[in-house]
Structure formats: structure tokens, C-alpha cells
Motif scaffolding. Structure first.
Motif, mmCIF file in Angstrom:
data_model
loop_
_atom_site.group_PDB
_atom_site.id
_atom_site.type_symbol
_atom_site.label_atom_id
_atom_site.label_comp_id
_atom_site.label_asym_id
_atom_site.label_seq_id
_atom_site.Cartn_x
_atom_site.Cartn_y
_atom_site.Cartn_z
ATOM 1 N N ALA A 166 0.828 -1.211 0.000
ATOM 2 C CA ALA A 166 0.000 0.000 0.000
ATOM 3 C C ALA A 166 0.859 1.257 0.000
ATOM 4 O O ALA A 166 0.567 2.230 -0.707
ATOM 5 C CB ALA A 166 -0.935 -0.012 1.196
ATOM 6 N N ALA A 167 1.951 1.240 0.782
ATOM 7 C CA ALA A 167 2.847 2.403 0.807
ATOM 8 C C ALA A 167 3.502 2.612 -0.550
ATOM 9 O O ALA A 167 3.626 3.751 -1.030
ATOM 10 C CB ALA A 167 3.908 2.214 1.896
ATOM 11 N N LEU A 168 3.929 1.528 -1.189
ATOM 12 C CA LEU A 168 4.519 1.635 -2.527
ATOM 13 C C LEU A 168 3.517 2.201 -3.523
ATOM 14 O O LEU A 168 3.860 3.049 -4.358
ATOM 15 C CB LEU A 168 4.998 0.254 -3.006
ATOM 16 C CG LEU A 168 6.298 -0.278 -2.438
ATOM 17 C CD1 LEU A 168 6.530 -1.696 -2.937
ATOM 18 C CD2 LEU A 168 7.455 0.614 -2.834
ATOM 19 N N LEU A 223 1.340 6.751 -6.804
ATOM 20 C CA LEU A 223 0.301 7.718 -7.140
ATOM 21 C C LEU A 223 0.777 9.158 -7.021
ATOM 22 O O LEU A 223 0.103 10.068 -7.501
ATOM 23 C CB LEU A 223 -0.917 7.507 -6.236
ATOM 24 C CG LEU A 223 -1.760 6.249 -6.478
ATOM 25 C CD1 LEU A 223 -2.873 6.154 -5.462
ATOM 26 C CD2 LEU A 223 -2.318 6.217 -7.893
ATOM 27 N N GLY A 224 1.930 9.366 -6.371
ATOM 28 C CA GLY A 224 2.479 10.707 -6.273
ATOM 29 C C GLY A 224 2.575 11.263 -4.872
ATOM 30 O O GLY A 224 3.075 12.369 -4.686
ATOM 31 N N PHE A 225 2.115 10.518 -3.861
ATOM 32 C CA PHE A 225 2.236 10.973 -2.479
ATOM 33 C C PHE A 225 3.667 10.764 -1.998
ATOM 34 O O PHE A 225 4.252 9.700 -2.212
ATOM 35 C CB PHE A 225 1.254 10.227 -1.573
ATOM 36 C CG PHE A 225 -0.186 10.527 -1.860
ATOM 37 C CD1 PHE A 225 -0.771 11.686 -1.371
ATOM 38 C CD2 PHE A 225 -0.955 9.663 -2.629
ATOM 39 C CE1 PHE A 225 -2.114 11.962 -1.639
ATOM 40 C CE2 PHE A 225 -2.282 9.932 -2.905
ATOM 41 C CZ PHE A 225 -2.864 11.095 -2.411
ATOM 42 N N ASP A 241 -2.312 2.320 10.036
ATOM 43 C CA ASP A 241 -2.342 3.678 9.500
ATOM 44 C C ASP A 241 -1.106 3.953 8.660
ATOM 45 O O ASP A 241 0.000 3.533 8.990
ATOM 46 C CB ASP A 241 -2.400 4.706 10.636
ATOM 47 C CG ASP A 241 -3.789 4.794 11.259
ATOM 48 O OD1 ASP A 241 -4.745 4.329 10.621
ATOM 49 O OD2 ASP A 241 -3.895 5.321 12.381
ATOM 50 N N LEU A 242 -1.306 4.707 7.579
ATOM 51 C CA LEU A 242 -0.230 5.265 6.777
ATOM 52 C C LEU A 242 -0.524 6.751 6.605
ATOM 53 O O LEU A 242 -1.665 7.133 6.345
ATOM 54 C CB LEU A 242 -0.122 4.580 5.406
ATOM 55 C CG LEU A 242 0.387 3.141 5.390
ATOM 56 C CD1 LEU A 242 0.319 2.570 3.980
ATOM 57 C CD2 LEU A 242 1.808 3.053 5.918
ATOM 58 N N ARG A 243 0.505 7.566 6.743
ATOM 59 C CA ARG A 243 0.327 9.009 6.621
ATOM 60 C C ARG A 243 1.331 9.577 5.626
ATOM 61 O O ARG A 243 2.424 9.048 5.451
ATOM 62 C CB ARG A 243 0.509 9.696 7.982
ATOM 63 C CG ARG A 243 -0.487 9.247 9.053
ATOM 64 C CD ARG A 243 -1.913 9.635 8.710
ATOM 65 N NE ARG A 243 -2.872 9.151 9.693
ATOM 66 C CZ ARG A 243 -3.323 9.857 10.714
ATOM 67 N NH1 ARG A 243 -2.895 11.101 10.885
ATOM 68 N NH2 ARG A 243 -4.192 9.355 11.557
ATOM 69 N N ALA A 244 0.918 10.676 5.008
ATOM 70 C CA ALA A 244 1.766 11.455 4.112
ATOM 71 C C ALA A 244 1.191 12.863 4.088
ATOM 72 O O ALA A 244 0.042 13.078 4.510
ATOM 73 C CB ALA A 244 1.813 10.857 2.706
ATOM 74 N N PRO A 245 1.950 13.846 3.637
ATOM 75 C CA PRO A 245 1.376 15.198 3.527
ATOM 76 C C PRO A 245 0.126 15.198 2.650
ATOM 77 O O PRO A 245 0.167 14.840 1.488
ATOM 78 C CB PRO A 245 2.516 16.005 2.890
ATOM 79 C CG PRO A 245 3.758 15.291 3.301
ATOM 80 C CD PRO A 245 3.394 13.835 3.319
ATOM 81 N N GLY A 246 -1.012 15.570 3.250
ATOM 82 C CA GLY A 246 -2.276 15.589 2.522
ATOM 83 C C GLY A 246 -2.927 14.240 2.366
ATOM 84 O O GLY A 246 -3.856 14.091 1.564
ATOM 85 N N LEU A 247 -2.499 13.240 3.142
ATOM 86 C CA LEU A 247 -3.029 11.878 2.974
ATOM 87 C C LEU A 247 -3.170 11.193 4.323
ATOM 88 O O LEU A 247 -2.301 11.290 5.184
ATOM 89 C CB LEU A 247 -2.105 11.040 2.088
ATOM 90 C CG LEU A 247 -2.433 9.543 2.000
ATOM 91 C CD1 LEU A 247 -3.671 9.323 1.146
ATOM 92 C CD2 LEU A 247 -1.263 8.756 1.451
ATOM 93 N N VAL A 248 -4.308 10.501 4.499
ATOM 94 C CA VAL A 248 -4.536 9.579 5.612
ATOM 95 C C VAL A 248 -5.051 8.286 4.998
ATOM 96 O O VAL A 248 -6.082 8.283 4.328
ATOM 97 C CB VAL A 248 -5.553 10.139 6.627
ATOM 98 C CG1 VAL A 248 -5.909 9.086 7.656
ATOM 99 C CG2 VAL A 248 -5.000 11.370 7.310
ATOM 100 N N ALA A 301 -10.821 8.059 -9.806
ATOM 101 C CA ALA A 301 -10.405 9.449 -9.989
ATOM 102 C C ALA A 301 -9.039 9.696 -9.378
ATOM 103 O O ALA A 301 -8.244 10.490 -9.914
ATOM 104 C CB ALA A 301 -11.448 10.378 -9.363
ATOM 105 N N LEU A 302 -8.736 9.030 -8.253
ATOM 106 C CA LEU A 302 -7.435 9.203 -7.616
ATOM 107 C C LEU A 302 -6.319 8.605 -8.467
ATOM 108 O O LEU A 302 -5.238 9.189 -8.590
ATOM 109 C CB LEU A 302 -7.435 8.561 -6.232
ATOM 110 C CG LEU A 302 -6.152 8.688 -5.412
ATOM 111 C CD1 LEU A 302 -5.854 10.153 -5.090
ATOM 112 C CD2 LEU A 302 -6.246 7.865 -4.130
ATOM 113 N N VAL A 303 -6.586 7.453 -9.068
ATOM 114 C CA VAL A 303 -5.566 6.827 -9.911
ATOM 115 C C VAL A 303 -5.332 7.634 -11.163
ATOM 116 O O VAL A 303 -4.201 7.821 -11.604
ATOM 117 C CB VAL A 303 -5.982 5.372 -10.241
ATOM 118 C CG1 VAL A 303 -5.025 4.750 -11.236
ATOM 119 C CG2 VAL A 303 -6.041 4.543 -8.974
#
Length: 289
Positions: free
Chosen positions: A180-182, A187-189, A206-213, A283-285
Motif C-alpha cells: 500500500a505504501a509503494l 500515485l504521487g504521495f 495507519d499510513l500518513r503522508a502530507p495531505g493523505l490519511v 479518480a485518484l488513480v
């Protein structure tokens, strides 16, 4: 494929065979953590962020990425041990010039004999400087770029298509989280990671990134309505996009609620290839996946 190496359990002293995992770099080359077999394995008693991931540099392109830290469960006593990895060596990029020599005159430079020290020759003394191939002095004076006047911007560059995602086979729950992280990085995160601190008791990770939960459910039960609403609330609190990954799919109520809230839902099979299951996920992909 890497060869199996013996790893001795520090608890029962039994030797277990271990094969280092191989991960796909964004450039397409395989990367694997460099095991330090000279150091003894460390028994894992409390999982933290620093224990879970390790930074590995690709030997082909030099890209540094975070991958799951090698670990092994003893086949005799069940103890989980971390296998030491060689620390990442920092590459110092040489500038090719000694400090303080930038802009210095060379002994053979005749410009230093007539002009003041450090003064650059004027543009008139060096005709054609600053003009690209095929540009006339008139075009340079108008401030044009590549034949376009200054007030007309050049045409936009053609976007580079995104390379195909390279899945990783899912054998354990940790493989599902790593996949999932890969995929989120694909996707660009950026800076996708598992939050620090003791996790809340839950089947989802949980996985986090700027602008992502994001949440990853590696269990064999379909994700339900409550799980979708929880990740939506977490994203709402963080003002971020909420995404959910599941190995066993979703209940009908969960899918309907995700469509109402605009939560992208993905299903991962054991080959490690996430598949969008609703319109927000499509839409996200994007169309170039």
C-alpha cells in the motif's frame, strides 16, 4: 533471487534460514537491504517507527527509499528478531573546484590584464553571448525564447507518462502495508510512512503522508461501515485525503458509505496489485494508470 543465510535466534539459539527481500525501485531495478551478518540479530520486544523501516539506496539510480526492515520469526520459539543492516553511506558530491576559486582569473586569461580585477567583460566585447543556436541579435533583444516573443509563452512540455506499477507479492500483513505504501508513492504521495508512537489497537494499519490519511486492513474479513467512517473522520481532522486498502474487500454498506463520502477504496490481491473498486478510487488513480 538472494540466497538464504543462517540467522541465530538470540532466545533459543536455533539457526533459521533467511532470504533477504527484494523490492522494486522506481527506476525498475531491484533493491534489497544490505544485511550486516557480522552483527548479532536483535530481539524485537517493542515495535517503533525506526524498527519498522530502513532507508536503502538503489545501486542503479542512487534513489533513496524506505523499505520494511528485515526481520525473522524463529521457527522454534516464535521470537521475532531484527536482522542488522549496514548503515547508509552518504555520498558527497564534489563541486569540481576548490572553495574560493569560483570566478577567479586563470593565468592564461587575457581579460584580467586590461580590465579591473573581478570585472566581467561587457556584452559588446563578446558578441553572440547569451544567444542560443539559431537566435538572431534582434530576437535576443526582444527577450524571445526559442523563436517566441516575450509576451507569448512557449507551448507546454508533453507530460511524461507514469511508469507501470510493479507489485510485490503479499505473504504477510507487513507485505500488505508495504505494498500500500509503494502504491501511494506511485500515485504521487511523498514521504508515506507509518505514524510514530504506539498504535491504537486495531486490525487496520495507519499510513500518513502530507495531505493523505490511509488505512490498510490485512485481515481476511471484509472492511465494514465503521472502518470507512473512521478513516473519513481521520482525514477530516487532518484536512487530508482519506484512502482505504483491504485484502478481503468491503461490505455493501461500507461501499455505499464510501461513495457518499468520496472515500477511494482499493482491494489488494496476493499478487500485490491494488485495484480501485469505486469512482473516487478511479479518480485518484487517474486515466494514465
Amino acid at each position: 533471487m538472494a540466497e538464504a543465510v543462517p540467522v541465530r535466534c538470540p532466545a533459543c539459539l536455533r539457526e533459521n534460514g533467511y532470504t533477504a527481500p527484494v523490492f522494486p525501485c522506481a527506476c525498475g531495478s531491484p533493491v534489497h537491504p544490505p544485511l550486516d551478518l557480522a552483527a548479532p540479530p536483535v530481539q524485537l520486544t517493542h515495535r517503533t517507527w525506526s524498527d519498522t523501516w530502513v532507508t536503502v539506496r538503489c545501486t542503479s539510480c542512487g534513489r533513496e527509499s524506505e523499505w520494511p526492515h528485515p526481520e525473522l520469526g524463529c521457527g522454534s520459539c516464535g521470537t521475532v528478531v531484527l536482522i542488522p543492516v549496514h548503515p547508509l553511506e552518504r555520498v558527497e558530491s564534489g563541486s569540481g573546484a576548490e572553495p574560493g576559486t569560483q570566478g577567479a582569473q586563470s593565468p592564461a586569461d587575457p581579460a584580467g590584464a586590461d580590465g579591473p580585477a573581478g570585472a566581467a567583460p561587457s556584452a559588446a566585447a563578446r558578441p553572440g553571448q547569451g544567444q542560443g543556436p539559431g537566435r538572431s541579435p534582434d530576437a535576443a533583444g526582444r527577450g524571445g525564447t526559442g523563436g517566441h516573443p516575450a509576451h507569448i509563452p512557449p507551448p507546454p512540455a508533453t507530460p511524461v507518462p507514469r511508469p507501470a506499477f510493479r507489485p510485490v507479492t503479499i505473504r504477510t500483513a507487513r507485505d500488505a502495508v508495504a505494498t500500500a505504501a509503494l502504491y501511494l508513492r506511485w500515485l504521487g504521495f511523498r514521504d508515506v510512512r507509518q505514524p510514530d508512537g504506539r498504535p491504537i489497537p486495531s486490525a487496520a494499519v495507519d499510513l500518513r503522508a502530507p495531505g493523505l490519511v490511509a488505512q490498510v486492513d490485512p485481515t481476511t474479513a471484509p472492511a465494514g461501515l465503521r472502518a470507512v467512517e473512521c478513516v473519513w473522520l481521520n482525514g477530516l481532522t487532518a484536512s487530508a485525503t482519506s484512502v482505504y486498502f483491504s485484502l478481503a474487500g468491503y461490505t455493501k454498506d461500507a461501499r455505499a458509505r464510501a461513495d457518499e463520502l468520496g472515500i477511494p477504496l482499493f482491494v489488494m490481491d496476493l499478487t500485490g496489485m491494488p485495484q480501485p473498486v469505486n469512482d473516487p478510487a478511479d479518480a485518484l488513480v487517474g486515466p494514465d494508470a
